[in-house]
Design a protein around this motif. Structure first.
Motif, PDB file in Angstrom:
ATOM      1  N   TYR A   1      84.862  40.779  46.724  1.00  0.00           N
ATOM      2  CA  TYR A   1      85.247  41.829  45.773  1.00  0.00           C
ATOM      3  C   TYR A   1      84.021  42.589  45.271  1.00  0.00           C
ATOM      4  O   TYR A   1      84.013  43.818  45.232  1.00  0.00           O
ATOM      5  CB  TYR A   1      86.002  41.192  44.622  1.00  0.00           C
ATOM      6  N   TYR A   2      82.980  41.863  44.936  1.00  0.00           N
ATOM      7  CA  TYR A   2      81.753  42.516  44.467  1.00  0.00           C
ATOM      8  C   TYR A   2      81.050  43.269  45.596  1.00  0.00           C
ATOM      9  O   TYR A   2      80.542  44.370  45.407  1.00  0.00           O
ATOM     10  CB  TYR A   2      80.802  41.472  43.874  1.00  0.00           C
ATOM     11  N   THR A   3      81.029  42.668  46.776  1.00  0.00           N
ATOM     12  CA  THR A   3      80.383  43.306  47.920  1.00  0.00           C
ATOM     13  C   THR A   3      81.108  44.591  48.301  1.00  0.00           C
ATOM     14  O   THR A   3      80.489  45.602  48.661  1.00  0.00           O
ATOM     15  CB  THR A   3      80.332  42.332  49.114  1.00  0.00           C
ATOM     16  N   ALA A   4      82.439  44.569  48.212  1.00  0.00           N
ATOM     17  CA  ALA A   4      83.230  45.769  48.500  1.00  0.00           C
ATOM     18  C   ALA A   4      82.911  46.878  47.495  1.00  0.00           C
ATOM     19  O   ALA A   4      82.887  48.059  47.858  1.00  0.00           O
ATOM     20  CB  ALA A   4      84.720  45.440  48.473  1.00  0.00           C
TER      21      ALA A   4
ATOM     22  N   ASP B   1      87.450  53.800  61.230  1.00  0.00           N
ATOM     23  CA  ASP B   1      87.757  52.401  61.501  1.00  0.00           C
ATOM     24  C   ASP B   1      86.868  51.505  60.643  1.00  0.00           C
ATOM     25  O   ASP B   1      85.634  51.509  60.782  1.00  0.00           O
ATOM     26  CB  ASP B   1      87.527  52.120  62.988  1.00  0.00           C
ATOM     27  N   LEU B   2      87.458  50.710  59.773  1.00  0.00           N
ATOM     28  CA  LEU B   2      86.668  49.878  58.864  1.00  0.00           C
ATOM     29  C   LEU B   2      85.853  48.822  59.607  1.00  0.00           C
ATOM     30  O   LEU B   2      84.813  48.391  59.129  1.00  0.00           O
ATOM     31  CB  LEU B   2      87.578  49.206  57.831  1.00  0.00           C
ATOM     32  N   LYS B   3      86.320  48.401  60.775  1.00  0.00           N
ATOM     33  CA  LYS B   3      85.567  47.423  61.566  1.00  0.00           C
ATOM     34  C   LYS B   3      84.230  48.002  62.021  1.00  0.00           C
ATOM     35  O   LYS B   3      83.243  47.281  62.175  1.00  0.00           O
ATOM     36  CB  LYS B   3      86.373  47.002  62.797  1.00  0.00           C
ATOM     37  N   GLU B   4      84.218  49.316  62.252  1.00  0.00           N
ATOM     38  CA  GLU B   4      82.989  49.977  62.671  1.00  0.00           C
ATOM     39  C   GLU B   4      82.192  50.472  61.473  1.00  0.00           C
ATOM     40  O   GLU B   4      80.954  50.472  61.497  1.00  0.00           O
ATOM     41  CB  GLU B   4      83.316  51.153  63.600  1.00  0.00           C
TER      42      GLU B   4
ATOM     43  N   ARG C   1      86.282  44.187  53.754  1.00  0.00           N
ATOM     44  CA  ARG C   1      87.021  45.380  54.199  1.00  0.00           C
ATOM     45  C   ARG C   1      88.368  45.495  53.492  1.00  0.00           C
ATOM     46  O   ARG C   1      88.798  46.594  53.122  1.00  0.00           O
ATOM     47  CB  ARG C   1      87.215  45.333  55.715  1.00  0.00           C
ATOM     48  N   ASP C   2      89.042  44.369  53.321  1.00  0.00           N
ATOM     49  CA  ASP C   2      90.343  44.393  52.632  1.00  0.00           C
ATOM     50  C   ASP C   2      90.181  44.882  51.191  1.00  0.00           C
ATOM     51  O   ASP C   2      90.959  45.724  50.720  1.00  0.00           O
ATOM     52  CB  ASP C   2      90.971  42.998  52.637  1.00  0.00           C
ATOM     53  N   HIS C   3      89.175  44.381  50.499  1.00  0.00           N
ATOM     54  CA  HIS C   3      88.936  44.831  49.120  1.00  0.00           C
ATOM     55  C   HIS C   3      88.498  46.289  49.084  1.00  0.00           C
ATOM     56  O   HIS C   3      88.920  47.050  48.203  1.00  0.00           O
ATOM     57  CB  HIS C   3      87.873  43.961  48.460  1.00  0.00           C
TER      58      HIS C   3
ATOM     59  N   ALA D   1      77.276  57.373  57.675  1.00  0.00           N
ATOM     60  CA  ALA D   1      78.117  57.159  58.851  1.00  0.00           C
ATOM     61  C   ALA D   1      78.513  55.694  58.989  1.00  0.00           C
ATOM     62  O   ALA D   1      79.530  55.383  59.600  1.00  0.00           O
ATOM     63  CB  ALA D   1      77.385  57.622  60.109  1.00  0.00           C
ATOM     64  N   GLN D   2      77.704  54.800  58.393  1.00  0.00           N
ATOM     65  CA  GLN D   2      77.962  53.372  58.569  1.00  0.00           C
ATOM     66  C   GLN D   2      77.308  52.590  57.430  1.00  0.00           C
ATOM     67  O   GLN D   2      76.273  53.000  56.893  1.00  0.00           O
ATOM     68  CB  GLN D   2      77.382  52.894  59.904  1.00  0.00           C
ATOM     69  N   ILE D   3      77.922  51.471  57.065  1.00  0.00           N
ATOM     70  CA  ILE D   3      77.334  50.534  56.121  1.00  0.00           C
ATOM     71  C   ILE D   3      77.228  49.190  56.820  1.00  0.00           C
ATOM     72  O   ILE D   3      78.217  48.679  57.364  1.00  0.00           O
ATOM     73  CB  ILE D   3      78.164  50.399  54.834  1.00  0.00           C
ATOM     74  N   ILE D   4      76.013  48.633  56.828  1.00  0.00           N
ATOM     75  CA  ILE D   4      75.739  47.400  57.552  1.00  0.00           C
ATOM     76  C   ILE D   4      75.360  46.316  56.546  1.00  0.00           C
ATOM     77  O   ILE D   4      74.583  46.563  55.620  1.00  0.00           O
ATOM     78  CB  ILE D   4      74.593  47.607  58.564  1.00  0.00           C
ATOM     79  N   PHE D   5      75.917  45.134  56.735  1.00  0.00           N
ATOM     80  CA  PHE D   5      75.583  43.992  55.895  1.00  0.00           C
ATOM     81  C   PHE D   5      74.945  42.903  56.740  1.00  0.00           C
ATOM     82  O   PHE D   5      75.520  42.442  57.727  1.00  0.00           O
ATOM     83  CB  PHE D   5      76.835  43.434  55.208  1.00  0.00           C
ATOM     84  N   GLY D   6      73.726  42.494  56.355  1.00  0.00           N
ATOM     85  CA  GLY D   6      73.042  41.390  56.995  1.00  0.00           C
ATOM     86  C   GLY D   6      72.641  40.358  55.958  1.00  0.00           C
ATOM     87  O   GLY D   6      72.931  40.503  54.770  1.00  0.00           O
ATOM     88  N   GLY D   7      71.966  39.323  56.397  1.00  0.00           N
ATOM     89  CA  GLY D   7      71.535  38.273  55.485  1.00  0.00           C
ATOM     90  C   GLY D   7      72.334  37.002  55.670  1.00  0.00           C
ATOM     91  O   GLY D   7      73.411  36.992  56.283  1.00  0.00           O
ATOM     92  N   GLY D   8      71.820  35.906  55.117  1.00  0.00           N
ATOM     93  CA  GLY D   8      72.394  34.595  55.352  1.00  0.00           C
ATOM     94  C   GLY D   8      73.794  34.390  54.829  1.00  0.00           C
ATOM     95  O   GLY D   8      74.519  33.521  55.319  1.00  0.00           O
ATOM     96  N   VAL D   9      74.208  35.167  53.840  1.00  0.00           N
ATOM     97  CA  VAL D   9      75.554  34.997  53.261  1.00  0.00           C
ATOM     98  C   VAL D   9      76.626  35.627  54.143  1.00  0.00           C
ATOM     99  O   VAL D   9      77.792  35.242  54.104  1.00  0.00           O
ATOM    100  CB  VAL D   9      75.595  35.601  51.837  1.00  0.00           C
ATOM    101  N   VAL D  10      76.230  36.599  54.968  1.00  0.00           N
ATOM    102  CA  VAL D  10      77.202  37.462  55.646  1.00  0.00           C
ATOM    103  C   VAL D  10      77.661  36.875  56.977  1.00  0.00           C
ATOM    104  O   VAL D  10      76.868  36.365  57.769  1.00  0.00           O
ATOM    105  CB  VAL D  10      76.593  38.861  55.873  1.00  0.00           C
ATOM    106  N   SER D  11      78.965  36.978  57.212  1.00  0.00           N
ATOM    107  CA  SER D  11      79.583  36.611  58.492  1.00  0.00           C
ATOM    108  C   SER D  11      80.732  37.571  58.743  1.00  0.00           C
ATOM    109  O   SER D  11      81.173  38.284  57.833  1.00  0.00           O
ATOM    110  CB  SER D  11      80.113  35.172  58.463  1.00  0.00           C
ATOM    111  N   GLU D  12      81.230  37.587  59.955  1.00  0.00           N
ATOM    112  CA  GLU D  12      82.347  38.478  60.276  1.00  0.00           C
ATOM    113  C   GLU D  12      83.606  38.137  59.476  1.00  0.00           C
ATOM    114  O   GLU D  12      84.273  39.043  58.953  1.00  0.00           O
ATOM    115  CB  GLU D  12      82.636  38.443  61.781  1.00  0.00           C
ATOM    116  N   PRO D  13      83.973  36.846  59.325  1.00  0.00           N
ATOM    117  CA  PRO D  13      85.139  36.546  58.481  1.00  0.00           C
ATOM    118  C   PRO D  13      84.958  37.007  57.029  1.00  0.00           C
ATOM    119  O   PRO D  13      85.907  37.484  56.398  1.00  0.00           O
ATOM    120  CB  PRO D  13      85.243  35.017  58.565  1.00  0.00           C
ATOM    121  N   PHE D  14      83.741  36.882  56.506  1.00  0.00           N
ATOM    122  CA  PHE D  14      83.479  37.368  55.145  1.00  0.00           C
ATOM    123  C   PHE D  14      83.649  38.879  55.080  1.00  0.00           C
ATOM    124  O   PHE D  14      84.252  39.409  54.133  1.00  0.00           O
ATOM    125  CB  PHE D  14      82.071  36.964  54.710  1.00  0.00           C
TER     126      PHE D  14
END
Length: 294
Positions: free
Chosen positions: A215-218, A264-267, A249-251, A231-244
Motif C-alpha cells: 500500500y505504501y509502495t503503491a 500495462d501495469l506489468k510493464e 500494482r493492485d493498490h 514511461a516506467q517505474i522500476i523497483f529494485g532492492g532486497g525487499v522487492v519480488s514479483e509477487p510483491f
C-alpha cells in the motif's frame, strides 16, 4: 590500449566495486561490508590499484544524502546520513587523490536508474524516462528524463516523502531517525523486524504486513507518476519480488482510479532488467564513459 571503467556502488550495508569495458561488461568485481570510511575507502582504493595503468575513469554511486553541486566546497561528500560514522565524509577526495582520472559522482539510486535507462536500449526496449526505486536497508529513488537526472541544487529524496497511513498500521511510528513514518520509515527492510520481530526474508508473503508495505509502495509509485509522468517505474532492492509487485500494482490501480493512463501495469511497474540488483554497476560504467567523453 585497454580502456577500463571503474564502478563503485556504495551502499549503506555493502560496497560493490567493479571494473569493466566500454561494452559495459564486468571484468572484475569485489564486494565488502560498509564499515568505517577509512577502512571502506581504503579497500576501494586497494581494489582499483591493480588496474591503475588501464583505468580511465571512475563513477561512484553512493548512499546519501550527498553533495552534488560541483561549485560547493563539500562536493563529493556524504552529508547528513544516519549511517554511523559517515556524516560529513569526503568520499571523492581520497579516490581523486589516489587516481588521476575523471570521476563521476551521484547517488546509488541515480546510478541504478541510469543503468536501467542504458539497458532499455541494449534490450531493444528504449524508453525516454523512468523512475527507479530501491527498497532495502533504506529507500531512495532516482529519475532519468532524456538521459539527464532530475535534480539541481540537490538530488531527489523520494524515500522521505510522507504517506497516508494504512488503517492496520496506525500504531507503528516508523523507523526513520529524521521523519519517523516517511516512506523509508515505513517500508525499508528493517521495518519488518520492527513490526514483527522477524527479518523480512522470514516473513511469508501471506503475512498481512506485506499488504501494508505494498500500500505504501503503491503510493510512492502514484506520486512519481503524477509528478513526473515517466514511461516506467522500476523497483529494485532486497525487499522487492514479483509477487510483491503484483500487490503493489493492485493498490496502485485502486489508488489511481483510472485518472491517468499508464498502460500495462506489468510493464509500467516492473522489476529491473539487470540481474541481482546490478543496475548501478552498468549505470556507473556508462557515466564513467560519459565523463571521459565530456
Amino acid at each position: 590500449m585497454t580502456t577500463l571503467l571503474g564502478s563503485v556502488e556504495a551502499g549503506g550495508t555493502k560496497f560493490v566495486c567493479a571494473v569493466g569495458n566500454e561494452d559495459y561488461q564486468i571484468e572484475d568485481q569485489v564486494t565488502f561490508p560498509t564499515t568505517s570510511p577509512a577502512e571502506t575507502l581504503g579497500k576501494t582504493i586497494e581494489f582499483f590499484e591493480k588496474y591503475r595503468k588501464d583505468l580511465k575513469a571512475i563513477s561512484i554511486a553512493s548512499f546519501g544524502p550527498i553533495e552534488i553541486r560541483r561549485n560547493s566546497p563539500k562536493y563529493g561528500y556524504v552529508t547528513s546520513t544516519p549511517k554511523p560514522g559517515w556524516a560529513d565524509t569526503d568520499f571523492v577526495g581520497p579516490i581523486r587523490e589516489a587516481f588521476d582520472v575523471p570521476i563521476y559522482w551521484t547517488t546509488d539510486v541515480n546510478g541504478s536508474a541510469y543503468g536501467e535507462y542504458v539497458l532499455s536500449t541494449l534490450f531493444n526496449r528504449r524508453i525516454n524516462s523512468l523512475v527507479y526505486y530501491t527498497i532495502g536497508t533504506g529507500v531512495g529513488a532516482g529519475a532519468v528524463v532524456d538521459g539527464r537526472f532530475i535534480g539541481d541544487v540537490g538530488h531527489p529524496e523520494m524515500g522521505h516523502i510522507r504517506l497516508k497511513r494504512h488503517p492496520a498500521d496506525l500504531d507503528f511510528k516508523g523507523i526513520c531517525p529524521f521523519h519517523g513514518d516517511c516512506l523509508e520509515g515505513l517500508v525499508s527492510g528493517p521495518t519488518f523486524e520492527a513490526r514483527t520481530g522477524k527479518k523480512g526474508k522470514d516473513v511469508p508473503l501471506t503475512d498481512p504486513v506485506w499488504d501494508v508495505m505494498a500500500y505504501y509502495t503503491a503510493q510512492a509509485a502514484l506520486n512519481a507518476t503524477l509528478m513526473f509522468r515517466p514511461a516506467q517505474i522500476i523497483f529494485g532492492g532486497g525487499v522487492v519480488s514479483e509477487p510483491f509487485l503484483d500487490m503493489v500494482r493492485d493498490h496502485f490501480k485502486e489508488l489511481m482510479n483510472d485518472y491517468v493512463e499508464v498502460g500495462d501495469l506489468k510493464e509500467y511497474i516492473s522489476m529491473p532488467l539487470a540481474e541481482n540488483n546490478g543496475s548501478a554497476t552498468i549505470g556507473n560504467f556508462a557515466l564513467a564513459l560519459q565523463e571521459i567523453n565530456e
